[in-house]
Design a protein around this motif. Structure first.
Motif, PDB file in Angstrom:
ATOM      1  N   ARG A 102       0.825  -1.205   0.000  1.00 35.30           N
ATOM      2  CA  ARG A 102       0.000   0.000   0.000  1.00 35.30           C
ATOM      3  C   ARG A 102       0.866   1.265   0.000  1.00 35.30           C
ATOM      4  N   PRO A 103       1.647   1.520  -1.044  1.00 37.46           N
ATOM      5  CA  PRO A 103       2.570   2.665  -1.027  1.00 37.46           C
ATOM      6  C   PRO A 103       1.839   4.003  -1.023  1.00 37.46           C
ATOM      7  N   GLU A 104       2.431   4.976  -0.320  1.00 37.46           N
ATOM      8  CA  GLU A 104       1.923   6.336  -0.254  1.00 37.46           C
ATOM      9  C   GLU A 104       3.038   7.309  -0.629  1.00 37.46           C
ATOM     10  N   HIS A 105       2.645   8.407  -1.237  1.00 37.10           N
ATOM     11  CA  HIS A 105       3.627   9.446  -1.533  1.00 37.10           C
ATOM     12  C   HIS A 105       4.047  10.124  -0.232  1.00 37.10           C
ATOM     13  N   PRO A 106       5.349  10.422  -0.077  1.00 39.31           N
ATOM     14  CA  PRO A 106       5.751  11.206   1.100  1.00 39.31           C
ATOM     15  C   PRO A 106       5.209  12.628   1.001  1.00 39.31           C
ATOM     16  N   ASN A 107       5.076  13.275   2.132  1.00 36.33           N
ATOM     17  CA  ASN A 107       4.597  14.656   2.196  1.00 36.33           C
ATOM     18  C   ASN A 107       5.758  15.584   2.548  1.00 36.33           C
ATOM     19  N   TYR A 108       5.796  16.744   1.888  1.00 38.61           N
ATOM     20  CA  TYR A 108       6.874  17.702   2.109  1.00 38.61           C
ATOM     21  C   TYR A 108       6.276  19.054   2.496  1.00 38.61           C
ATOM     22  N   SER A 109       6.991  19.756   3.373  1.00 35.05           N
ATOM     23  CA  SER A 109       6.583  21.106   3.768  1.00 35.05           C
ATOM     24  C   SER A 109       7.820  21.896   4.170  1.00 35.05           C
ATOM     25  N   VAL A 110       7.722  23.222   4.073  1.00 34.83           N
ATOM     26  CA  VAL A 110       8.820  24.113   4.451  1.00 34.83           C
ATOM     27  C   VAL A 110       8.568  24.592   5.878  1.00 34.83           C
ATOM     28  N   GLU A 111       9.518  24.295   6.772  1.00 33.73           N
ATOM     29  CA  GLU A 111       9.374  24.658   8.183  1.00 33.73           C
ATOM     30  C   GLU A 111      10.168  25.905   8.544  1.00 33.73           C
ATOM     31  N   GLY A 112      11.208  26.216   7.789  1.00 35.88           N
ATOM     32  CA  GLY A 112      12.004  27.411   8.056  1.00 35.88           C
ATOM     33  C   GLY A 112      12.527  28.012   6.763  1.00 35.88           C
ATOM     34  N   PHE A 113      12.565  29.378   6.740  1.00 35.55           N
ATOM     35  CA  PHE A 113      12.994  30.060   5.523  1.00 35.55           C
ATOM     36  C   PHE A 113      13.594  31.404   5.925  1.00 35.55           C
ATOM     37  N   SER A 114      14.888  31.409   6.175  1.00 33.38           N
ATOM     38  CA  SER A 114      15.568  32.616   6.641  1.00 33.38           C
ATOM     39  C   SER A 114      16.321  33.267   5.488  1.00 33.38           C
ATOM     40  N   VAL A 115      16.217  34.598   5.354  1.00 35.59           N
ATOM     41  CA  VAL A 115      16.796  35.342   4.235  1.00 35.59           C
ATOM     42  C   VAL A 115      17.777  36.376   4.766  1.00 35.59           C
ATOM     43  N   SER A 116      18.879  36.557   4.063  1.00 36.20           N
ATOM     44  CA  SER A 116      19.845  37.616   4.390  1.00 36.20           C
ATOM     45  C   SER A 116      20.660  37.925   3.139  1.00 36.20           C
ATOM     46  N   GLY A 117      21.346  39.083   3.193  1.00 30.66           N
ATOM     47  CA  GLY A 117      22.236  39.452   2.097  1.00 30.66           C
ATOM     48  C   GLY A 117      21.567  40.131   0.922  1.00 30.66           C
ATOM     49  N   ILE A 118      20.334  40.597   1.066  1.00 31.79           N
ATOM     50  CA  ILE A 118      19.641  41.291  -0.020  1.00 31.79           C
ATOM     51  C   ILE A 118      19.510  42.759   0.371  1.00 31.79           C
ATOM     52  N   ASN A 119      20.289  43.615  -0.292  1.00 38.20           N
ATOM     53  CA  ASN A 119      20.284  45.051  -0.027  1.00 38.20           C
ATOM     54  C   ASN A 119      19.569  45.750  -1.176  1.00 38.20           C
ATOM     55  N   LEU A 120      18.427  46.319  -0.873  1.00 37.35           N
ATOM     56  CA  LEU A 120      17.616  46.968  -1.902  1.00 37.35           C
ATOM     57  C   LEU A 120      17.881  48.459  -2.022  1.00 37.35           C
ATOM     58  N   THR A 121      18.761  49.016  -1.185  1.00 39.45           N
ATOM     59  CA  THR A 121      19.051  50.454  -1.238  1.00 39.45           C
ATOM     60  C   THR A 121      20.215  50.768  -2.163  1.00 39.45           C
ATOM     61  N   SER A 122      20.880  49.748  -2.700  1.00 41.15           N
ATOM     62  CA  SER A 122      22.021  49.949  -3.577  1.00 41.15           C
ATOM     63  C   SER A 122      21.765  49.231  -4.905  1.00 41.15           C
ATOM     64  N   THR A 123      22.402  49.738  -5.953  1.00 45.82           N
ATOM     65  CA  THR A 123      22.282  49.106  -7.276  1.00 45.82           C
ATOM     66  C   THR A 123      23.375  48.071  -7.517  1.00 45.82           C
ATOM     67  N   SER A 124      24.217  47.836  -6.518  1.00 41.87           N
ATOM     68  CA  SER A 124      25.301  46.863  -6.663  1.00 41.87           C
ATOM     69  C   SER A 124      24.735  45.444  -6.675  1.00 41.87           C
ATOM     70  N   PRO A 125      25.458  44.509  -7.280  1.00 41.88           N
ATOM     71  CA  PRO A 125      25.019  43.110  -7.242  1.00 41.88           C
ATOM     72  C   PRO A 125      24.915  42.605  -5.802  1.00 41.88           C
ATOM     73  N   ILE A 126      24.000  41.661  -5.578  1.00 41.37           N
ATOM     74  CA  ILE A 126      23.774  41.114  -4.239  1.00 41.37           C
ATOM     75  C   ILE A 126      24.289  39.687  -4.161  1.00 41.37           C
ATOM     76  N   SER A 127      24.591  39.241  -2.956  1.00 40.68           N
ATOM     77  CA  SER A 127      24.997  37.858  -2.694  1.00 40.68           C
ATOM     78  C   SER A 127      24.098  37.300  -1.595  1.00 40.68           C
ATOM     79  N   PRO A 128      22.885  36.888  -1.969  1.00 35.75           N
ATOM     80  CA  PRO A 128      21.909  36.466  -0.948  1.00 35.75           C
ATOM     81  C   PRO A 128      22.265  35.120  -0.318  1.00 35.75           C
TER      82      PRO A 128
END
Length: 261
Positions: A102-128
């Motif tokens: 009786r196989p079942e598909h595994p279930n996936y979910s996102v529990e954490g999503f932390s963002v840094s390194g995105i500077n929107l005040t400058s036109t320089s390239p970003i390294s997120p």
């Protein structure tokens, strides 16, 4: 004076002819002997018959050709029958395995999503940088899952690929919940003026949408048997409230599909 006697004209001998060429007369064909007939057959209606010494050989060749043709047809029929039998056995085996495990598909979910390194005040390239935590639930009672090397994880904002990374290699046993964390990074990503403006507007609303794309090669363990390598593709839409750590997940939805080959 004695009278001369002229000999009577004698019929032409074989190979001779009578007639006057100078007057345009041609020799006539000799008449057939009595009680005989002359039959003229057109050339295209003459049938050739092999001589008696080759008749037996012709029969042997005809038999060999017929036997070879019959053998080829018989082999082709056997081949088709073998394919049909294999397909039927595969379907039956698959049905039995499905009923047993009786196989079942595994279930996936996102529990954490932390963002840094995105500077929107400058036109320089970003390294997120992104720290992503994914929860995988295997609800199968007798089936384990091997997550192998060669995975790929990407985060998109619209059509812009911001960063990438890989999942760790691990084994998830039956009836198990596993939480994995992976660090993603991007280098010198140039954002357009429109993309920066859109991000600033969404930050002000505290609803910044991202797309998480995961592609992972897996092998299924059924009892003591492992399957060939399958590919699991996971697509998640994640919305966070800000572009700094720690960020909070506002909404998330995930879907997945399995590629068998």
């Amino acid at each position: 004076m004695a009278e001369r006697v002229h000999p009577a004209d004698s019929p032409p001998q074989s190979g001779q002819f009578s007639g006057n060429f100078s007057s345009g007369e041609f020799p006539r064909k000799p008449a057939p002997p009595p009680a005989t007939y002359v039959i003229q057959v057109p050339k295209d209606q003459i049938y050739r018959v092999p001589p008696p010494e080759n008749a037996h050989r012709l029969q042997l060749l005809s038999r060999k050709k017929a036997s070879r043709s019959s053998s080829c047809r018989r082999c082709f029929c056997y081949f088709l029958a073998a394919i049909v039998i294999l397909v039927v056995l595969a379907v039956i085996s698959g049905g039995v395995l499905y009923l047993v495990f009786r196989p079942e598909h595994p279930n996936y979910s996102v529990e954490g999503f932390s963002v840094s390194g995105i500077n929107l005040t400058s036109t320089s390239p970003i390294s997120p940088k992104f720290d992503v935590t994914v929860r995988s639930r295997n609800g199968n009672g007798r089936i384990g899952i091997y997550y192998e090397k060669g995975s790929a994880v990407d985060v998109f904002y619209g059509d812009v690929d911001l960063c990438n990374g890989v999942l760790p290699v691990f084994y998830q046993p039956a009836n198990n919940v596993t939480v994995v964390r992976t660090a993603l990074s991007g280098t010198r990503i140039q954002l357009t003026k429109g993309v920066r403006k859109g991000m600033r507007d969404e930050v002000s609303k505290k609803t910044v949408p991202f797309k998480l794309r995961i592609k992972a090669p897996v092998r299924i363990k059924v009892g003591s048997v492992k399957t060939w390598t399958l590919t699991v593709k996971i697509n998640c839409d994640v919305t966070v409230d800000k572009l700094t750590a720690p960020s909070r997940i506002v909404s998330r939805t995930c879907s997945h599909k399995v590629k068998l080959w």
